[in-house]
Design an enzyme around this catalytic site. Structure first.
Site, PDB file in Angstrom:
ATOM      1  N   ASP A  67       0.602  -2.111   6.794  1.00 11.33           N
ATOM      2  CA  ASP A  67       2.042  -2.283   6.335  1.00 11.33           C
ATOM      3  C   ASP A  67       2.258  -3.771   6.084  1.00 11.33           C
ATOM      4  O   ASP A  67       2.284  -4.470   7.007  1.00 11.33           O
ATOM      5  CB  ASP A  67       2.974  -1.532   7.330  1.00 11.33           C
ATOM      6  N   VAL A  68       2.480  -3.985   4.653  1.00 21.58           N
ATOM      7  CA  VAL A  68       2.423  -5.497   4.452  1.00 21.58           C
ATOM      8  C   VAL A  68       3.988  -6.007   5.251  1.00 21.58           C
ATOM      9  O   VAL A  68       3.935  -7.416   5.186  1.00 21.58           O
ATOM     10  CB  VAL A  68       2.607  -5.560   2.920  1.00 21.58           C
ATOM     11  N   ASN A  94       1.482  -6.298  -4.817  1.00 20.25           N
ATOM     12  CA  ASN A  94       2.244  -5.210  -5.851  1.00 20.25           C
ATOM     13  C   ASN A  94       2.982  -4.205  -4.744  1.00 20.25           C
ATOM     14  O   ASN A  94       4.056  -3.755  -5.411  1.00 20.25           O
ATOM     15  CB  ASN A  94       0.972  -4.353  -6.277  1.00 20.25           C
ATOM     16  N   TYR A 162      17.202  -4.041  -4.160  1.00 20.73           N
ATOM     17  CA  TYR A 162      16.230  -4.123  -4.977  1.00 20.73           C
ATOM     18  C   TYR A 162      16.046  -5.328  -5.767  1.00 20.73           C
ATOM     19  O   TYR A 162      15.333  -6.345  -5.825  1.00 20.73           O
ATOM     20  CB  TYR A 162      15.786  -2.939  -5.936  1.00 20.73           C
ATOM     21  N   LYS A 166      13.745  -8.851  -5.782  1.00 12.85           N
ATOM     22  CA  LYS A 166      12.885  -9.246  -6.929  1.00 12.85           C
ATOM     23  C   LYS A 166      13.378 -10.693  -7.508  1.00 12.85           C
ATOM     24  O   LYS A 166      12.537 -11.227  -8.202  1.00 12.85           O
ATOM     25  CB  LYS A 166      12.951  -8.036  -8.026  1.00 12.85           C
TER      26      LYS A 166
END
Length: 257
Positions: A67-68, A94, A162, A166
């Site tokens: 899990d990053v 990614n 989100y 980003k």
């Protein structure tokens, strides 16, 4: 004397490699002879990515559950790469998640924290570990490609978590590209809009627009993303694509809102 870069196997790490963009790009790397570490939260999905690559490519795939958003998982992953190969030539940062569309006051704090933990913290944890390895390996250096988004430029309605993460990835890319310059670490960002995948099925059915209407949006084939990614990945380290945007030609982006 250590062998030159051209004579070493090319080692890549793709996070979120169990589906979608990560799976497709990992398979393209495998097809071109890279050794690829497939990181994600579900081992069966990672194993399927490797299987779909076919032989002999699949023999160069290493599936690793991580899990990053967990820094200890990320450290275990990079420790394994270092112990196995002693180097990393390419990181595709990614892994990312969407959370439910909501107005700012209605965003569940749990969803906000999940977005930040995966999309931002996870990308930083992996980039941080990649820098440490790429600076110490011989020959030094490597490439990091961050998966941004059209949302790194212009938001959709109800996408504050989100979009914020980003936009932060853009800052991460710029700062890391500067910090990596002296160590032959090239850092770039791929901003993608409306690729056909499980995550964008709702766009084909209809998605909320800035004027309050709900309309379907065009999507592009995954191969367009893969080709763009591979163009960046193939570059020699003395060249870098800092930002690239690949999008469905007819999607509402320029002029959005």
């Amino acid at each position: 004397m250590a062998p030159g870069r051209d004579f070493l196997p090319r080692i890549a790490l793709v996070t979120g490699a169990g589906s979608g963009i990560g799976r497709a790009c990992a398979q393209a790397l495998l097809a071109e002879g890279w050794t690829v570490w497939l990181a994600g939260r579900r081992m069966p999905a990672l194993q399927e990515t490797a299987r779909l690559a076919g032989q002999p490519a699949a023999a160069r795939a290493h599936a690793f559950v991580a899990d990053v958003g967990d820094p200890q998982d990320v450290q275990r992953l990079f420790d394994a790469i270092r112990a196995t190969h002693g180097r990393l030539d390419l990181l595709f940062n990614n892994a990312g998640i969407f959370t439910p569309t909501a107005a700012p006051e209605d965003v569940a704090l749990e969803d906000w924290h999940r977005s930040v933990q995966t999309n931002l913290h996870g990308a930083f944890y992996c980039l941080r570990a990649a820098f440490a390895l790429m600076k110490s390996q011989q020959p030094r250096g490597g490439r990091i490609i961050n998966n941004g988004s059209i949302s790194a430029h212009a938001p959709r309605p109800g996408s504050i978590a989100y979009t914020a993460t980003k936009h932060a990835i853009t800052g991460l890319t710029k700062a890391a590209a500067l910090d990596g310059r002296a160590f032959d670490i090239a850092v770039g960002q791929l901003d993608i809009g409306n690729v056909a995948s499980d995550m964008t099925e709702r766009m084909a059915a209809g998605v909320l627009q800035a004027d309050g209407s709900v309309r379907p949006e065009p999507r592009m084939d995954m191969d367009a993303v893969v080709q763009t990614f591979m163009t960046m990945a193939r570059l020699p380290l003395q060249a870098n694509v800092l930002f690239a945007t690949v999008m469905a030609t007819q999607m509402p982006f320029v002029g959005r809102g």
